[in-house]
Design a protein around this motif. Structure first.
Motif, mmCIF file in Angstrom:
data_model
loop_
_atom_site.group_PDB
_atom_site.id
_atom_site.type_symbol
_atom_site.label_atom_id
_atom_site.label_comp_id
_atom_site.label_asym_id
_atom_site.label_seq_id
_atom_site.Cartn_x
_atom_site.Cartn_y
_atom_site.Cartn_z
ATOM 1 N N ASP A 93 31.428 19.761 -28.070
ATOM 2 C CA ASP A 93 31.956 18.702 -27.210
ATOM 3 C C ASP A 93 32.652 19.319 -26.007
ATOM 4 N N THR A 97 33.343 20.224 -22.054
ATOM 5 C CA THR A 97 33.218 19.561 -20.760
ATOM 6 C C THR A 97 32.201 20.332 -19.920
ATOM 7 N N THR A 98 31.824 19.757 -18.796
ATOM 8 C CA THR A 98 30.876 20.440 -17.911
ATOM 9 C C THR A 98 31.457 21.765 -17.416
ATOM 10 N N ASP A 99 32.730 21.770 -17.052
ATOM 11 C CA ASP A 99 33.356 23.012 -16.587
ATOM 12 C C ASP A 99 33.396 24.069 -17.685
ATOM 13 N N GLN A 100 33.699 23.660 -18.906
ATOM 14 C CA GLN A 100 33.685 24.605 -20.023
ATOM 15 C C GLN A 100 32.269 25.129 -20.273
ATOM 16 N N ARG A 129 25.595 20.452 -19.434
ATOM 17 C CA ARG A 129 26.502 20.175 -20.554
ATOM 18 C C ARG A 129 25.735 19.946 -21.860
#
Length: 107
Positions: free
Chosen positions: A53, A55-58, A38
């Motif tokens: 900003d 997320t980890t999934d993004q 991230r």
């Protein structure tokens, strides 16, 4: 975000210039080092002037969108530098690749 932004972000992390949480963090493997997923992707996005900003999934989606295939694993960090793979990590990664190749080639 471009691959150039990603490489710059990785280089900045190698120099200790990317600040991230020192804890167990989802990370990606690149050239025998684990990088905080991230933090690196957000830093690369910031370099481009984009959303920093994610997320980890993004961040995973962005990484894959660059055509960047890698391993992702939870890694513990004690400072703001990437974690080097030790010999056991490398052997384990090779074993995982062998299993994938075996499963792809078996009937």
């Amino acid at each position: 975000m471009t691959i150039e932004n990603l490489i710059q972000s990785i280089q900045d992390c190698d120099n200790g210039n990317v600040v991230f949480n020192l804890r167990r963090t989802r990370s990606f493997l690149y050239k025998n080092k684990w990088y905080p997923l991230r933090a690196i992707i957000n830093y690369a996005s910031h370099l481009e002037g984009g959303n920093s900003d994610l997320t980890t999934d993004q961040a995973i989606v962005r990484l894959v969108g660059l055509g960047f295939w890698t391993r992702i694993e939870n890694i513990d960090y004690t400072n703001n530098f990437p974690v080097l793979c030790n010999e056991n990590n490398i052997v384990n990664e090779i074993k995982k690749l062998i299993n994938v190749l075996y499963n792809l080639s078996s009937d």
